[in-house]
Scaffold this motif. Structure first.
Motif, PDB file in Angstrom:
ATOM      1  N   LEU A 332       0.829  -1.202   0.000  1.00 51.22           N
ATOM      2  CA  LEU A 332       0.000   0.000   0.000  1.00 51.22           C
ATOM      3  C   LEU A 332       0.870   1.262   0.000  1.00 51.22           C
ATOM      4  O   LEU A 332       0.573   2.243  -0.695  1.00 51.22           O
ATOM      5  CB  LEU A 332      -0.928  -0.005   1.220  1.00 51.22           C
ATOM      6  CG  LEU A 332      -2.056   1.032   1.205  1.00 51.22           C
ATOM      7  CD1 LEU A 332      -3.019   0.768   0.037  1.00 51.22           C
ATOM      8  CD2 LEU A 332      -2.825   1.029   2.516  1.00 51.22           C
ATOM      9  N   ARG A 335       1.948   1.787  -3.491  1.00 54.27           N
ATOM     10  CA  ARG A 335       0.877   2.310  -4.345  1.00 54.27           C
ATOM     11  C   ARG A 335       0.661   3.806  -4.095  1.00 54.27           C
ATOM     12  O   ARG A 335       0.441   4.583  -5.033  1.00 54.27           O
ATOM     13  CB  ARG A 335      -0.413   1.533  -4.108  1.00 54.27           C
ATOM     14  CG  ARG A 335      -0.400   0.169  -4.791  1.00 54.27           C
ATOM     15  CD  ARG A 335      -1.452  -0.749  -4.214  1.00 54.27           C
ATOM     16  NE  ARG A 335      -2.810  -0.227  -4.383  1.00 54.27           N
ATOM     17  CZ  ARG A 335      -3.887  -0.761  -3.779  1.00 54.27           C
ATOM     18  NH1 ARG A 335      -3.749  -1.808  -2.969  1.00 54.27           N
ATOM     19  NH2 ARG A 335      -5.071  -0.246  -3.987  1.00 54.27           N
ATOM     20  N   VAL A 336       0.734   4.189  -2.828  1.00 53.39           N
ATOM     21  CA  VAL A 336       0.557   5.609  -2.509  1.00 53.39           C
ATOM     22  C   VAL A 336       1.700   6.427  -3.117  1.00 53.39           C
ATOM     23  O   VAL A 336       1.480   7.499  -3.696  1.00 53.39           O
ATOM     24  CB  VAL A 336       0.454   5.817  -0.983  1.00 53.39           C
ATOM     25  CG1 VAL A 336       0.481   7.304  -0.640  1.00 53.39           C
ATOM     26  CG2 VAL A 336      -0.836   5.180  -0.460  1.00 53.39           C
ATOM     27  N   LEU A 339       1.014   6.853  -6.716  1.00 51.64           N
ATOM     28  CA  LEU A 339      -0.035   7.868  -6.899  1.00 51.64           C
ATOM     29  C   LEU A 339       0.554   9.266  -6.737  1.00 51.64           C
ATOM     30  O   LEU A 339       0.293  10.167  -7.543  1.00 51.64           O
ATOM     31  CB  LEU A 339      -1.150   7.668  -5.875  1.00 51.64           C
ATOM     32  CG  LEU A 339      -2.168   6.562  -6.180  1.00 51.64           C
ATOM     33  CD1 LEU A 339      -3.093   6.377  -4.987  1.00 51.64           C
ATOM     34  CD2 LEU A 339      -2.971   6.915  -7.433  1.00 51.64           C
ATOM     35  N   ILE A 343       0.478  12.225  -9.482  1.00 54.19           N
ATOM     36  CA  ILE A 343      -0.158  13.507  -9.197  1.00 54.19           C
ATOM     37  C   ILE A 343       0.862  14.629  -9.398  1.00 54.19           C
ATOM     38  O   ILE A 343       0.567  15.711  -9.879  1.00 54.19           O
ATOM     39  CB  ILE A 343      -0.670  13.550  -7.724  1.00 54.19           C
ATOM     40  CG1 ILE A 343      -1.765  12.520  -7.532  1.00 54.19           C
ATOM     41  CG2 ILE A 343      -1.168  14.941  -7.354  1.00 54.19           C
ATOM     42  CD1 ILE A 343      -3.099  12.882  -8.090  1.00 54.19           C
TER      43      ILE A 343
ATOM     44  N   VAL B 336      -7.242   4.240  -1.215  1.00 54.99           N
ATOM     45  CA  VAL B 336      -6.166   4.248  -2.208  1.00 54.99           C
ATOM     46  C   VAL B 336      -6.676   3.677  -3.520  1.00 54.99           C
ATOM     47  O   VAL B 336      -6.378   4.215  -4.610  1.00 54.99           O
ATOM     48  CB  VAL B 336      -4.932   3.477  -1.689  1.00 54.99           C
ATOM     49  CG1 VAL B 336      -3.900   3.286  -2.805  1.00 54.99           C
ATOM     50  CG2 VAL B 336      -4.316   4.211  -0.498  1.00 54.99           C
ATOM     51  N   ALA B 337      -7.466   2.604  -3.451  1.00 55.30           N
ATOM     52  CA  ALA B 337      -8.019   2.017  -4.692  1.00 55.30           C
ATOM     53  C   ALA B 337      -8.892   3.038  -5.409  1.00 55.30           C
ATOM     54  O   ALA B 337      -8.857   3.159  -6.646  1.00 55.30           O
ATOM     55  CB  ALA B 337      -8.814   0.757  -4.347  1.00 55.30           C
ATOM     56  N   LEU B 339      -8.620   6.313  -5.226  1.00 57.63           N
ATOM     57  CA  LEU B 339      -7.721   7.309  -5.809  1.00 57.63           C
ATOM     58  C   LEU B 339      -7.122   6.797  -7.109  1.00 57.63           C
ATOM     59  O   LEU B 339      -7.077   7.504  -8.128  1.00 57.63           O
ATOM     60  CB  LEU B 339      -6.591   7.634  -4.829  1.00 57.63           C
ATOM     61  CG  LEU B 339      -6.922   8.613  -3.693  1.00 57.63           C
ATOM     62  CD1 LEU B 339      -5.752   8.686  -2.716  1.00 57.63           C
ATOM     63  CD2 LEU B 339      -7.237   9.988  -4.258  1.00 57.63           C
ATOM     64  N   GLU B 340      -6.686   5.532  -7.048  1.00 56.94           N
ATOM     65  CA  GLU B 340      -6.087   4.932  -8.236  1.00 56.94           C
ATOM     66  C   GLU B 340      -7.077   4.951  -9.405  1.00 56.94           C
ATOM     67  O   GLU B 340      -6.723   5.232 -10.547  1.00 56.94           O
ATOM     68  CB  GLU B 340      -5.622   3.500  -7.943  1.00 56.94           C
ATOM     69  CG  GLU B 340      -4.342   3.459  -7.107  1.00 56.94           C
ATOM     70  CD  GLU B 340      -4.046   2.074  -6.557  1.00 56.94           C
ATOM     71  OE1 GLU B 340      -2.886   1.812  -6.225  1.00 56.94           O
ATOM     72  OE2 GLU B 340      -4.994   1.254  -6.439  1.00 56.94           O
ATOM     73  N   LYS B 342      -9.564   7.016  -9.814  1.00 55.64           N
ATOM     74  CA  LYS B 342      -9.741   8.399 -10.281  1.00 55.64           C
ATOM     75  C   LYS B 342      -8.584   8.862 -11.160  1.00 55.64           C
ATOM     76  O   LYS B 342      -8.766   9.524 -12.174  1.00 55.64           O
ATOM     77  CB  LYS B 342      -9.856   9.348  -9.093  1.00 55.64           C
ATOM     78  CG  LYS B 342     -11.238   9.337  -8.489  1.00 55.64           C
ATOM     79  CD  LYS B 342     -11.410  10.479  -7.514  1.00 55.64           C
ATOM     80  CE  LYS B 342     -12.802  10.436  -6.937  1.00 55.64           C
ATOM     81  NZ  LYS B 342     -12.887  11.150  -5.669  1.00 55.64           N
ATOM     82  N   ILE B 343      -7.369   8.561 -10.716  1.00 52.05           N
ATOM     83  CA  ILE B 343      -6.172   8.956 -11.455  1.00 52.05           C
ATOM     84  C   ILE B 343      -6.160   8.271 -12.818  1.00 52.05           C
ATOM     85  O   ILE B 343      -5.761   8.834 -13.833  1.00 52.05           O
ATOM     86  CB  ILE B 343      -4.898   8.542 -10.667  1.00 52.05           C
ATOM     87  CG1 ILE B 343      -4.832   9.294  -9.353  1.00 52.05           C
ATOM     88  CG2 ILE B 343      -3.637   8.764 -11.506  1.00 52.05           C
ATOM     89  CD1 ILE B 343      -4.408  10.719  -9.477  1.00 52.05           C
TER      90      ILE B 343
ATOM     91  N   VAL C 336      -2.388   9.851   2.089  1.00 49.61           N
ATOM     92  CA  VAL C 336      -3.582   9.527   1.283  1.00 49.61           C
ATOM     93  C   VAL C 336      -4.577  10.684   1.350  1.00 49.61           C
ATOM     94  O   VAL C 336      -5.177  11.072   0.336  1.00 49.61           O
ATOM     95  CB  VAL C 336      -4.214   8.207   1.752  1.00 49.61           C
ATOM     96  CG1 VAL C 336      -5.570   7.991   1.085  1.00 49.61           C
ATOM     97  CG2 VAL C 336      -3.281   7.040   1.447  1.00 49.61           C
ATOM     98  N   ILE C 343      -6.568  15.540  -5.576  1.00 53.68           N
ATOM     99  CA  ILE C 343      -7.432  15.004  -6.645  1.00 53.68           C
ATOM    100  C   ILE C 343      -8.733  15.788  -6.674  1.00 53.68           C
ATOM    101  O   ILE C 343      -9.303  16.080  -7.723  1.00 53.68           O
ATOM    102  CB  ILE C 343      -7.744  13.512  -6.383  1.00 53.68           C
ATOM    103  CG1 ILE C 343      -6.462  12.691  -6.453  1.00 53.68           C
ATOM    104  CG2 ILE C 343      -8.786  12.978  -7.352  1.00 53.68           C
ATOM    105  CD1 ILE C 343      -5.951  12.446  -7.823  1.00 53.68           C
TER     106      ILE C 343
END
Lengths: 350, 350, 350
Positions: A332, A335-336, A339, A343, B336-337, B339-340, B342-343, C336, C343
């Motif tokens: 996790l 993944r962050v 992201l 961004i 997080v999922a 956000l992913e 959305k991105i 996050v 976002i």
């Protein structure tokens, strides 16, 4: 030991079905019982075993079908079973002969009640008092000035030190030690100076103390085990402890100094409590757990330091998931980070 | 036992205030003390109790106001209190009469020092040596060739096996066993073949051993308990263990074979150490904890396997938060999922 | 005890090198051995010590260079060493004289085999049977109707209650209690009513029982310790327990009522098992761990409640990382949230 079934039935105040003249020589579980033994069914899940048991007779509850076998029907079969065990108990059938064995040693001014039995190689110091019908078995040591009540049963190799007070109907099993010095030392330049333990131990009525259990005398005043409490084998009770009424402490439990247990506290095997705390009445401490601070009445505690059992179970369950959680957490984090990078990019492009 | 207050004062080398002729018959805590008892105040938080105590006399520190009650003023009231306990201690006031009781059995070539007391039903095997003023109480077994020093006190039902060496001023409480065989077996085709334990036990001066404690003899050489160490009740010391000087091992502690404890190690109840390790001097092991590998001097350890206590506390605190952490973690994963997702969307739109 | 080296060599069936007439008076480790002692090298890592040991003789394996010192060369030096220990073992060299000591008490109808030794202050109740060559040491109590096999060795202060059965070659160390009442009570209006324990204990051949260990008799039927099992000191075996063959239970282990252990189960110190469960054969329970439910054969268990040891180790490792994980988790939550805010912003701008 042998009894006719009808005698047993009469003493249980039950209803007999079948031949009351058969002789019963023992008691057993329904699966293991032999034709000369009596058994019982209290739990409905064993009802089916009535058909197959080899027992000579069965104690059953109201409305249960004895399948044609000799039965004694009673209101509470479990309780009747306990009563039958009492009929067949060794010590009930081998009542010690009253009197002082010729090899026993009695000090000066020893007061013995009626029908007391002092068996071989017992040592009773000066000024001891022993109540009616109490049995002192071989190799028991009773120190000066100690008082033991009536109907007591003190098994071989028990040591009861001086000035201890023991109530009525107390059973003390082999090798137990009552009144040994509390473990108290004053520090003097890095060494331990013994603090004399001049208090005593008081054991109230109907207490039972297990084999090789140790109960230390108090520094001052008394270590107290209240009425009806049962201690299993190899239990340690430190100085100045108070154990309430009707407690049950399983084998190898240890209670540290000056701690007080309320009435009806149960502690499972290897459990215990630290010193100088109060554990409220009706509390339960699970196996291998130890209480480290005051806890209110009705606490159910486990772990070390002991916490409310439900909370401990939730922590345990969560802990079990931890090994799989750690890599998931790392994933996790990655993944962050990805992201964040994404961004970030558009901003850089601006 | 009764002493005049002025006698007590004299033996404490203190300053008397009030009637020195009152008789003191016991010692007690300041709240429980009766008019014929002496008590003490060492901790400032009990100073207020001076006004309300029923004690006949109070031991106080310099500069403390005795509120008009009989007092003995000393430099160190706690230490004076220990001294008063010694004045009232049972064994100091019931000094065993020297001599060998007629029921005791002494083997051949037993050497007894001056004023030794061998009480009833003691069994002393051949070639035993016992130093001056030592008291052997009833039912003590001392095996062949064992040596016990001077001023010892061996309580009833202690077993000391053959060829053991015990120093001076050693106290052994009821039922303790010294020199039993170490637990050693050689595997032979899935069975256990006994390895004879031909070593011994050496107990140095000023050691105290609790009731029903067991100390095994070494396979070879010796199990060693060094000077001044105190063992509580039901402690297990396995073969080939070395316990340093001035250690304190609380009740039900177990030390496995061939482990060495440095000087001044303290282990709390139900604690212990695995075999073949060294625990450095001045270390502390908390209750129910067990050391499983070598640890340096001054370690403070808890848990199992035992870790530095502060670290263990942090782990405990973190573990307690775990049940609430898990759902939060699941929630974070979901966020997080999202956000992913959305991105991702804008990219898909490209 | 002294033997010529050539005698030792002959009894080991080994090959002698050096002077067979030197006298050996003891056995020791290779580093500690004195010139009149014999030692051994089984582990290759101690081969270098052959050059420096002061031992009078060394037992070595085939092909090992004795460095010119007196040696006995054998196939299996470790096993030969055990055999030498047996030659020097105290009880082998101080064989108790057969016969009944004049102070021992024998009840009616006691049956003693050939060469039985009943030592001083032993108490043997009515109808006891003791097999050939068994030694009953001082202060042993044997209750009515108990049977002990041949070649047994019962150390001082052991209590064996009535109607117990003990096999051949059983060793029971000082202070152990066999056949004490199981800890069973029926609840009657918040009090504990004793359930008589009318069962017994059966100890099979070649069992060894440690000092101050306690084994309770069954409620019905029997508590059973099977052939070849070894119990260390201060172990508790509750009523109705069955321990398989060739098990090893280390000091202070506790097994709760009605639990069954398969053959060759090993339990380390302070470990145990809850009641009414089955632990399969060849299982291992680590120190301070307790089994709380049925476990299959070959289980390696640790922790409480005991889980597979590898799993427990992984949980432990993960738990140790928890204190650092918590702040990292909080940080990740924050990151996050920041991402979510970012976002969100562009959407707001739309």
């Amino acid at each position: 030991m042998r009894m006719k079934l009808k005698e047993i039935c009469e003493r249980l105040d039950g209803d007999l079905s079948g031949d009351g003249n058969i002789e019963i020589t023992g008691v057993s579980g329904i699966k293991e019982a032999l034709p000369n033994q009596i058994t019982f069914v209290a739990n409905p899940k064993y009802l089916a075993a009535i058909a197959t048991t080899q027992a000579g007779a069965i104690i059953i509850g109201r409305g249960v079908n004895g399948n044609g076998k000799p039965t004694i029907c009673v209101e509470n079969p479990y309780w009747a079973f306990v009563k039958v065990l009492e009929m067949f108990a060794w010590d009930k059938n081998h009542r010690a002969l009253p009197g002082v064995h010729e090899t026993a040693i009695l000090g000066k001014n020893v007061k013995l009640g009626e029908r007391v039995a002092i068996q071989a190689f017992a040592y009773i110091a000066d000024n001891v008092e022993i109540g009616d019908d109490t049995v002192i078995q071989p190799f028991v040591y009773i120190g000066e000035g100690t008082k033991i009540g009536a109907d007591g049963l003190i098994y071989p190799h028990v040591s009861i030190r001086e000035e201890v007070t023991i109530g009525n109907r107390v059973i003390i099993h082999c090798g137990a030690v009552i009144g040994s010095d509390g473990f108290g030392f004053a520090p003097v330049s890095n060494r331990h100076h013994k603090i004399p333990q001049i208090g005593t131990v008081v054991i109230e009525d109907d207490v039972e103390i297990g084999a090789n259990t140790t109960i230390d005398r108090a520094t001052l005043a008394e270590t107290l085990i209240k009425r009806g409490t049962k201690l299993d084998n190899l239990v340690q009770i430190a100085h100045n402890v108070v154990i309430g009424e009707d407690c049950c402490l399983a084998a190898q439990v240890g209670i540290a100094g000056s701690t007080t247990l309320g009435d009806r506290v149960n502690i499972a095997g290897h459990g215990g409590a630290a010193g100088h705390l109060t554990l409220g009445e009706d509390s339960v401490v699970y196996a291998k757990s130890a209480v480290t601070k005051d806890m209110p009445a009705g606490s159910h505690l486990s772990g070390f330091p002991a916490r409310p059992h439900k909370q401990e179970l939730r922590i345990h369950a969560a802990t079990r998931r931890l090994p799989e959680l750690l890599p998931e957490f790392a994933k996790l984090q990655k993944r962050v980070a990805e992201l964040e990078a994404k961004i970030q990019e558009p901003e850089d492009e601006d």
